[in-house]
Enzyme design. Structure first.
Site: not given
Ligand code: ATP
Ligand code: MG
Length: 487
Positions: A325-326, A351-353
């Site tokens: 997941t991101d 939250s990477r995005i």
């Protein structure tokens, strides 16, 4: 002609069930059977070809009622598919799209869509840059999610994961997003709660619930997330934004382990079969943002959940899901026990995005909030010693308390992001300096209500224009008069 006879005429292959154990049937006599192909028994029961041996095949049966050894079966030449239609909105169905809500058959044109599909290729994808508002301040401000993102919701049992997801649906249904809730092996009472909450929030007509119960056949339960994703793709291909929730994928992994053990596959780590990583990763890969045929972007945002035991994030399935997941939102059992609602641990959530969906002011605010929260945690340690504290430190502790208080939201409170920014701006401008937390709560609720009634219009437009924190402070000072007038 029934379904069995129709497919028999097409494929001209007839086989027999030679043994049965729970959801798994062994079949002989279908020489051209392919992996994942659908098979049909003479009583029109469906199955999926799972393992192929030299003379026999292992088939995952979806409906195990009244199956018999010796029963005739035939190939279909097609992958397992489900009838998807627009009319699924506002309905509770099983993974085969059959109604579970007692409201009769699903009407409308049906499209038979295969449940396993390749993820869209890179070339078809578009950048994730539009924020998806959950209505939960701590998430929208600190770990924002973008349309098309895959964000894991992880935490111990009964820490508020489903509650948060339902609030997100409530917030997104208002935006016209198609919401799909996949309840995997959930009790009927749990689904009733989901239904009632969404009806109260007027989000139910925009939602499809796919439900399997704890006593459903393993094959059917295993299908549920794929079935949900197939329905999501149908709406995405019509140009829609879709939000899909898998509640939860640790339960799904357990079902797959059960099936694999029945198939006598070699068990790997924690007895899970080796391919568990692949089957869940391939599912989540199907989410994302694509360039829509209708113009613009269409997306599938996936929020899978995973359960932990005593905050242990290092389990096999949990780490697999974190890797596919991101980012993740972590519901902390210790925070829940202390009474924090939602019990999200902002320091351990990522939250990477999502950050690329934020405006400059939102990025600045997030940095300020994180700094103040970290400072507050540190100062709380000092207060344990009971010493007299300098004024400056007391002020920071009070700010931390108010921040924490602002981030506490009950089940009914869903706050649009523009209001979230106003509330943080007010805190930044010492608006509640001389007010008790109780008075502060009353005023927060009034501001939220005024926003619903559209009596904060001039603020909304201005918020879009602000470039940095000093501007926000300046603007808030300018508009406090207006807010006070409305309170
Ligand atoms: P499970 O592991 O059983 O799926 P969960 O992590 O999904 O649990 P929930 O069922 O969502 O947890 O919530 C657990 C309890 O906490 C529920 O009774 C719910 O009403 C309460 N709760 C969750 N969030 C909030 C909130 N923001 N405000 C008040 N109560 C809440
Ligand atoms: Mg839950």
């Amino acid at each position: 002609m029934n379904l069995f006879e129709a497919y028999l005429e097409k494929t001209k292959e007839i086989g027999y069930i030679t043994s049965l154990s729970h959801s798994v049937a062994r079949i002989s006599g279908l020489p051209d059977l392919k992996p994942e192909e659908m098979i049909i028994t003479e009583n029109s029961k469906k199955g999926i070809a799972h393992g192929l041996k030299e003379k026999t095949a292992e088939v995952l049966m979806i409906d195990t009622r009244e199956l018999k050894i010796g029963e005739k079966v035939t190939r279909t030449g097609v992958y397992f598919d489900i009838p998807v239609s627009q009319e699924l909105l506002g309905r509770i169905v099983n993974p085969l799209c059959q109604p579970k809500d007692g409201l009769g058959l699903i009407k409308g044109d049906k499209n038979y869509c295969p449940i396993k599909k390749e993820a869209p290729p890179i070339i078809a994808r578009a950048e994730i840059n539009e924020p998806l508002e959950t209505g939960i301040m701590v998430v929208d401000l600190l770990t924002p999610i973008g349309y098309g993102q895959r964000e894991l919701v992880i935490g111990d049992g009964k820490t508020g994961k489903t509650a948060f997801l339902l609030q997100t649906i409530a917030s997104q249904a208002k935006e016209g997003v198609v919401c799909i809730y996949v309840g995997i092996g959930k009790k009927d009472t749990a689904i009733k709660w989901v239904e009632e909450y969404l009806k109260k929030q007027r989000a139910f007509s925009q939602t499809i619930i796919i439900h399997t119960a704890p006593d459903d056949p393993a094959g059917l339960t295993y299908l549920s997330p794929y079935s949900g994703m197939t329905i999501a793709e149908y709406f995405r291909d019509k140009g829609k934004k879709v939000l899909i929730i898998f509640d939860d994928l640790t339960a799904h992994a357990k079902i797959y382990r059960e099936i694999s053990l029945l198939l006598k596959r070699i068990p790997g780590r924690d007895s899970y079969p080796g391919e568990i990583f692949h089957i869940q990763a391939a599912l989540l890969e199907r989410a994302g943002t694509i360039k829509s045929k209708q113009g613009g972007k269409a997306s599938i945002t996936a929020l899978p959940t995973a359960e932990t035991l005593e905050n242990d994030l290092s389990g096999y399935i949990q780490t697999n899901l974190m890797a596919t997941t991101d980012g993740h939102i972590f519901f902390d059992i210790n925070e829940f026990r202390k009474g924090k609602r939602p019990a999200i641990n902002a320091f351990l959530s990522v939250s990477r995005i999502g950050n690329q969906t934020k405006s400059i002011i939102e990025k600045e605010l997030a940095i300020w909030i994180r700094k103040k929260m970290a400072e507050y945690q540190r100062l709380l340690e000092i207060t344990k010693f009971g010493t007299e504290l300098p004024f400056e430190i007391q002020k920071n502790i009070e700010l931390g308390q108010r921040l924490e208080f602002l981030f506490s939201q009950d089940l009914e409170t869903i706050i649009p992001k523009r209001v979230q920014i106003i509330l943080i701006g007010l805190l930044l401008s010492d608006f509640w300096k001389d007010k008790s937390l109780k008075e502060m709560k009353i005023e927060i609720n009034k501001i939220i209500e005024n926003d619903k009634k559209n009596t904060l219009p001039s603020l909304k437009e201005k918020i879009e224009e602000i470039k940095d924190i000093s501007h926000l402070k300046f603007l808030i000072k300018e508009i406090i008069f207006e807010i006070e007038k409305n309170l």
